[in-house]
Write a protein that holds these residues in place. Structure first.
Motif, PDB file in Angstrom:
ATOM      1  N   LYS A 122      67.272 -27.233  51.038  1.00 39.76           N
ATOM      2  CA  LYS A 122      67.435 -25.795  50.815  1.00 39.76           C
ATOM      3  C   LYS A 122      68.113 -25.133  52.029  1.00 39.76           C
ATOM      4  CE  LYS A 122      65.906 -22.674  47.738  1.00 39.76           C
ATOM      5  NZ  LYS A 122      67.078 -22.610  46.928  1.00 39.76           N
ATOM      6  N   ALA A 123      67.632 -25.471  53.224  1.00 39.04           N
ATOM      7  CA  ALA A 123      68.165 -24.834  54.440  1.00 39.04           C
ATOM      8  C   ALA A 123      69.656 -25.130  54.605  1.00 39.04           C
ATOM      9  CB  ALA A 123      67.388 -25.332  55.652  1.00 39.04           C
ATOM     10  N   MET A 124      70.033 -26.392  54.357  1.00 39.04           N
ATOM     11  CA  MET A 124      71.452 -26.764  54.510  1.00 39.04           C
ATOM     12  C   MET A 124      72.302 -26.066  53.446  1.00 39.04           C
ATOM     13  SD  MET A 124      71.595 -28.807  57.075  1.00 39.04           S
ATOM     14  CE  MET A 124      73.222 -29.457  56.920  1.00 39.04           C
ATOM     15  N   GLN A 125      71.759 -25.974  52.239  1.00 41.72           N
ATOM     16  CA  GLN A 125      72.488 -25.298  51.157  1.00 41.72           C
ATOM     17  C   GLN A 125      72.732 -23.843  51.530  1.00 41.72           C
ATOM     18  OE1 GLN A 125      71.156 -25.561  47.118  1.00 41.72           O
ATOM     19  NE2 GLN A 125      70.278 -27.571  47.378  1.00 41.72           N
ATOM     20  N   GLU A 126      71.654 -23.194  51.998  1.00 40.86           N
ATOM     21  CA  GLU A 126      71.769 -21.758  52.293  1.00 40.86           C
ATOM     22  C   GLU A 126      72.791 -21.500  53.380  1.00 40.86           C
ATOM     23  OE1 GLU A 126      67.728 -20.545  52.856  1.00 40.86           O
ATOM     24  OE2 GLU A 126      67.388 -20.511  50.678  1.00 40.86           O
ATOM     25  N   ARG A 127      72.807 -22.403  54.368  1.00 42.17           N
ATOM     26  CA  ARG A 127      73.776 -22.232  55.455  1.00 42.17           C
ATOM     27  C   ARG A 127      75.203 -22.335  54.910  1.00 42.17           C
ATOM     28  NH1 ARG A 127      73.125 -26.181  60.266  1.00 42.17           N
ATOM     29  NH2 ARG A 127      70.962 -25.769  59.828  1.00 42.17           N
ATOM     30  N   ALA A 128      75.413 -23.285  54.004  1.00 49.27           N
ATOM     31  CA  ALA A 128      76.756 -23.459  53.427  1.00 49.27           C
ATOM     32  C   ALA A 128      77.127 -22.278  52.525  1.00 49.27           C
ATOM     33  CB  ALA A 128      76.824 -24.766  52.645  1.00 49.27           C
ATOM     34  N   PHE A 129      76.167 -21.828  51.708  1.00 48.44           N
ATOM     35  CA  PHE A 129      76.448 -20.697  50.802  1.00 48.44           C
ATOM     36  C   PHE A 129      76.784 -19.426  51.596  1.00 48.44           C
ATOM     37  CE2 PHE A 129      73.597 -22.850  47.458  1.00 48.44           C
ATOM     38  CZ  PHE A 129      74.692 -23.381  46.795  1.00 48.44           C
ATOM     39  N   ALA A 130      76.150 -19.279  52.760  1.00 46.86           N
ATOM     40  CA  ALA A 130      76.343 -18.047  53.544  1.00 46.86           C
ATOM     41  C   ALA A 130      77.630 -18.070  54.356  1.00 46.86           C
ATOM     42  CB  ALA A 130      75.152 -17.869  54.488  1.00 46.86           C
ATOM     43  N   ASP A 131      78.287 -19.209  54.429  1.00 47.36           N
ATOM     44  CA  ASP A 131      79.481 -19.333  55.286  1.00 47.36           C
ATOM     45  C   ASP A 131      80.703 -18.801  54.534  1.00 47.36           C
ATOM     46  OD1 ASP A 131      81.738 -20.318  56.696  1.00 47.36           O
ATOM     47  OD2 ASP A 131      80.485 -21.874  57.597  1.00 47.36           O
ATOM     48  N   VAL A 157      95.201 -29.196  50.124  1.00 44.24           N
ATOM     49  CA  VAL A 157      94.481 -29.369  51.399  1.00 44.24           C
ATOM     50  C   VAL A 157      95.239 -30.375  52.269  1.00 44.24           C
ATOM     51  CG1 VAL A 157      92.117 -28.805  50.644  1.00 44.24           C
ATOM     52  CG2 VAL A 157      92.981 -31.122  50.322  1.00 44.24           C
ATOM     53  N   THR A 158      95.052 -30.253  53.582  1.00 45.86           N
ATOM     54  CA  THR A 158      95.646 -31.241  54.483  1.00 45.86           C
ATOM     55  C   THR A 158      94.559 -32.087  55.164  1.00 45.86           C
ATOM     56  OG1 THR A 158      95.773 -29.458  56.094  1.00 45.86           O
ATOM     57  CG2 THR A 158      97.819 -30.028  54.928  1.00 45.86           C
ATOM     58  N   GLY A 159      93.307 -31.796  54.795  1.00 43.17           N
ATOM     59  CA  GLY A 159      92.194 -32.606  55.310  1.00 43.17           C
ATOM     60  C   GLY A 159      91.231 -32.943  54.184  1.00 43.17           C
ATOM     61  N   LEU A 160      90.765 -34.195  54.172  1.00 45.42           N
ATOM     62  CA  LEU A 160      89.781 -34.620  53.169  1.00 45.42           C
ATOM     63  C   LEU A 160      88.672 -35.363  53.902  1.00 45.42           C
ATOM     64  CD1 LEU A 160      88.711 -35.367  50.329  1.00 45.42           C
ATOM     65  CD2 LEU A 160      90.287 -37.311  50.348  1.00 45.42           C
ATOM     66  N   PHE A 161      87.461 -34.834  53.829  1.00 39.56           N
ATOM     67  CA  PHE A 161      86.309 -35.494  54.447  1.00 39.56           C
ATOM     68  C   PHE A 161      85.395 -36.022  53.333  1.00 39.56           C
ATOM     69  CE2 PHE A 161      86.604 -34.856  59.007  1.00 39.56           C
ATOM     70  CZ  PHE A 161      87.711 -34.013  59.057  1.00 39.56           C
ATOM     71  N   ILE A 162      85.210 -37.337  53.322  1.00 42.48           N
ATOM     72  CA  ILE A 162      84.424 -37.978  52.267  1.00 42.48           C
ATOM     73  C   ILE A 162      83.008 -38.175  52.797  1.00 42.48           C
ATOM     74  CG2 ILE A 162      84.250 -40.013  50.771  1.00 42.48           C
ATOM     75  CD1 ILE A 162      87.372 -40.281  51.228  1.00 42.48           C
ATOM     76  N   ALA A 163      82.053 -37.477  52.193  1.00 39.51           N
ATOM     77  CA  ALA A 163      80.670 -37.500  52.706  1.00 39.51           C
ATOM     78  C   ALA A 163      79.723 -37.865  51.574  1.00 39.51           C
ATOM     79  CB  ALA A 163      80.330 -36.129  53.298  1.00 39.51           C
ATOM     80  N   ILE A 164      79.896 -39.091  51.053  1.00 38.97           N
ATOM     81  CA  ILE A 164      79.075 -39.514  49.913  1.00 38.97           C
ATOM     82  C   ILE A 164      78.107 -40.644  50.307  1.00 38.97           C
ATOM     83  CG2 ILE A 164      80.692 -38.713  48.138  1.00 38.97           C
ATOM     84  CD1 ILE A 164      81.803 -41.563  47.965  1.00 38.97           C
ATOM     85  N   ARG A 203      78.392 -32.579  40.439  1.00 40.29           N
ATOM     86  CA  ARG A 203      77.342 -31.944  39.619  1.00 40.29           C
ATOM     87  C   ARG A 203      77.415 -30.418  39.795  1.00 40.29           C
ATOM     88  NH1 ARG A 203      74.963 -36.800  39.086  1.00 40.29           N
ATOM     89  NH2 ARG A 203      74.522 -37.872  41.016  1.00 40.29           N
ATOM     90  N   ASP A 204      76.483 -29.702  39.130  1.00 36.60           N
ATOM     91  CA  ASP A 204      76.501 -28.240  39.296  1.00 36.60           C
ATOM     92  C   ASP A 204      75.375 -27.750  40.197  1.00 36.60           C
ATOM     93  OD1 ASP A 204      74.396 -28.631  37.630  1.00 36.60           O
ATOM     94  OD2 ASP A 204      75.170 -27.456  35.953  1.00 36.60           O
ATOM     95  N   THR A 205      74.652 -28.705  40.811  1.00 36.36           N
ATOM     96  CA  THR A 205      73.669 -28.338  41.842  1.00 36.36           C
ATOM     97  C   THR A 205      73.793 -29.325  42.996  1.00 36.36           C
ATOM     98  OG1 THR A 205      72.064 -29.711  40.695  1.00 36.36           O
ATOM     99  CG2 THR A 205      71.895 -27.336  40.313  1.00 36.36           C
ATOM    100  N   LEU A 206      73.304 -28.902  44.167  1.00 35.23           N
ATOM    101  CA  LEU A 206      73.408 -29.759  45.355  1.00 35.23           C
ATOM    102  C   LEU A 206      72.127 -30.565  45.546  1.00 35.23           C
ATOM    103  CD1 LEU A 206      74.906 -27.063  47.745  1.00 35.23           C
ATOM    104  CD2 LEU A 206      76.146 -28.955  46.678  1.00 35.23           C
ATOM    105  N   ARG A 207      72.275 -31.733  46.169  1.00 33.86           N
ATOM    106  CA  ARG A 207      71.117 -32.545  46.547  1.00 33.86           C
ATOM    107  C   ARG A 207      70.587 -32.147  47.922  1.00 33.86           C
ATOM    108  NH1 ARG A 207      72.612 -37.107  48.161  1.00 33.86           N
ATOM    109  NH2 ARG A 207      74.730 -36.977  47.380  1.00 33.86           N
ATOM    110  N   ALA A 208      71.417 -31.430  48.669  1.00 36.02           N
ATOM    111  CA  ALA A 208      71.087 -31.105  50.068  1.00 36.02           C
ATOM    112  C   ALA A 208      69.816 -30.261  50.151  1.00 36.02           C
ATOM    113  CB  ALA A 208      72.248 -30.339  50.688  1.00 36.02           C
ATOM    114  N   ALA A 216      77.153 -33.845  53.577  1.00 37.78           N
ATOM    115  CA  ALA A 216      78.313 -33.064  53.137  1.00 37.78           C
ATOM    116  C   ALA A 216      78.192 -31.614  53.609  1.00 37.78           C
ATOM    117  CB  ALA A 216      78.451 -33.135  51.627  1.00 37.78           C
ATOM    118  N   MET A 217      76.979 -31.050  53.503  1.00 39.57           N
ATOM    119  CA  MET A 217      76.797 -29.646  53.936  1.00 39.57           C
ATOM    120  C   MET A 217      76.979 -29.520  55.458  1.00 39.57           C
ATOM    121  SD  MET A 217      76.409 -28.245  51.126  1.00 39.57           S
ATOM    122  CE  MET A 217      77.020 -29.641  50.220  1.00 39.57           C
TER     123      MET A 217
END
Ligand code: FAD
Length: 310
Positions: free
Chosen positions: A185-194, A232-239, A178-183, A158-159
């Motif tokens: 740390k590196a992937m999370q940080e990249r997403a948070f910084a975007d 939204v006009t796009g939905l990406f399902i990444a589960i 949930r209120d935390t990510l499973r991804a 997902a990230m």
């Protein structure tokens, strides 16, 4: 031994049809089980494919698969639109049983059964597939230039999808239950910084809105039950994805996520004479061209294996 074939191929996506084409052209007369419901594989469920080489203006998924099918058939592949319901791969002669209970024998088997992307299980999800709803950012991201997109999920995929999509999109909203990510740390940080990516926590999709095209989502907060709209006009399902390996459990070695293990870069499984290719092996690339590429490798591996038996 006259009823023993050289090779049976199980599965009919880009990997299966490419393996069929190559083994047919090598005069091995492959028997291909295409699957009863989804002959042609995952691309039968999509619209335009713009990243399969050789199609300058793109090609519709079903058309691409029909062409692959016809090309394999032209060289003598025998195609059966049926499921394999049982296999015995352990002996020198492998057996494959179809839905009528007929047992087919072969010296080699190529497994190309693909993987199934997990769905949300909501009405409209399939109807709007290729019309705003997608499971693959690499495949479809380009179609969403300048649009507002939602990504569902909280893992690495997902990230990765979200950060990739933010290159094209106006905004990307990650919706996670949930209120935390499973991804990682590196992937999370990249997403948070975007700066284009934002998060809606503790929430799931209650409804996919739209008639001919996706027009938005209704979200439900899983803690409060509160409903909200997301335009939204796009939905990406990444589960996640589930490789179709049920049939092979206990016979072929699987990894911890259930994908078939091969002796890469070859397509050899842990059982002599059994080869595997495409998304049933691959949890990294998951593209039509990579599936076709490994389908070719599996055919060549099987061909060499059979030549050594002779
Ligand atoms: P699949 O295409 O999944 O085919 C597997 C086949 O095996 C199926 O036909 C199934 O019925 C059959 N099968 C399974 N079990 C059995 C059994 N027991 N007996 C007989 N048959 C069986 N990739 C791109 O490169 N570009 C794109 O634009 C693109 N768009 C996509 C859009 C969507 C909606 C989806 C879902 C995927 C998309 N992909 C795209 C990814 C691409 O479709 C896959 O990577 C590719 O199809 C994998 O090929 P495969 O041959 O490994 O498996």
């Amino acid at each position: 031994m006259s009823d023993v074939r050289n090779v049976i191929i199980i599965g009919s996506g880009p990997a299966g049809y490419t393996a069929a084409l190559y083994t047919a052209r090598a005069s091995l007369k492959p028997l291909v089980f295409e699957g009863a419901v989804t002959a042609g594989g995952a691309l039968m469920n999509t619209t335009e494919v713009e990243n399969f080489p050789g199609f300058q203006d793109g090609v519709m998924g079903p058309e691409l698969m029909d062409n692959m099918r016809a090309q394999a058939e032209r060289f003598g592949a025998e195609l059966v639109p049926d499921d394999v319901v049982a296999v015995d791969l352990t002996g020198e002669i492998k057996t494959v049983t179809d839905t009528a209970g007929t047992v087919h024998k072969a010296k080699a088997v190529i497994v190309t059964t693909g993987s199934q992307h997990r769905k949300l299980g909501l009405p409209n999800e399939d109807a709007l597939s290729g019309r705003g709803v997608s499971w693959c950012a690499t495949c479809d991201g380009f179609f969403f230039k300048g649009q507002d997109i939602a990504v569902i999920g909280g893992g690495d995929t997902a990230m990765e999808e979200a950060t990739f999509l933010s290159r094209f999109a106006n905004s990307v909203t990650i919706v996670h239950r949930r209120d935390t990510l499973r991804a990682s740390k590196a992937m999370q940080e990249r997403a948070f910084a975007d700066p284009k990516i934002s998060f809606v926590w503790d929430s799931e999709v209650a409804e996919i809105l739209g008639d001919q095209k996706l027009s938005g989502l209704k979200l439900r907060n899983v803690k409060t039950g509160e409903l909200s709209d997301l335009a939204v006009t796009g939905l990406f399902i990444a589960i996640g994805h589930d490789p179709r390996t049920e049939l092979f459990k206990g016979q072929l070695e699987l990894d911890e996520e259930g994908y078939l293990k091969v002796d890469a870069p070859s397509t050899r499984t842990n059982v002599t004479g059994v080869f595997a290719a495409g998304d049933v092996v691959d949890h990294t690339y998951r593209q039509a061209i990579t599936a076709a590429g490994t389908g070719c490798s599996a055919a060549l591996d099987a061909e060499r294996f059979l030549a050594a038996l002779a």
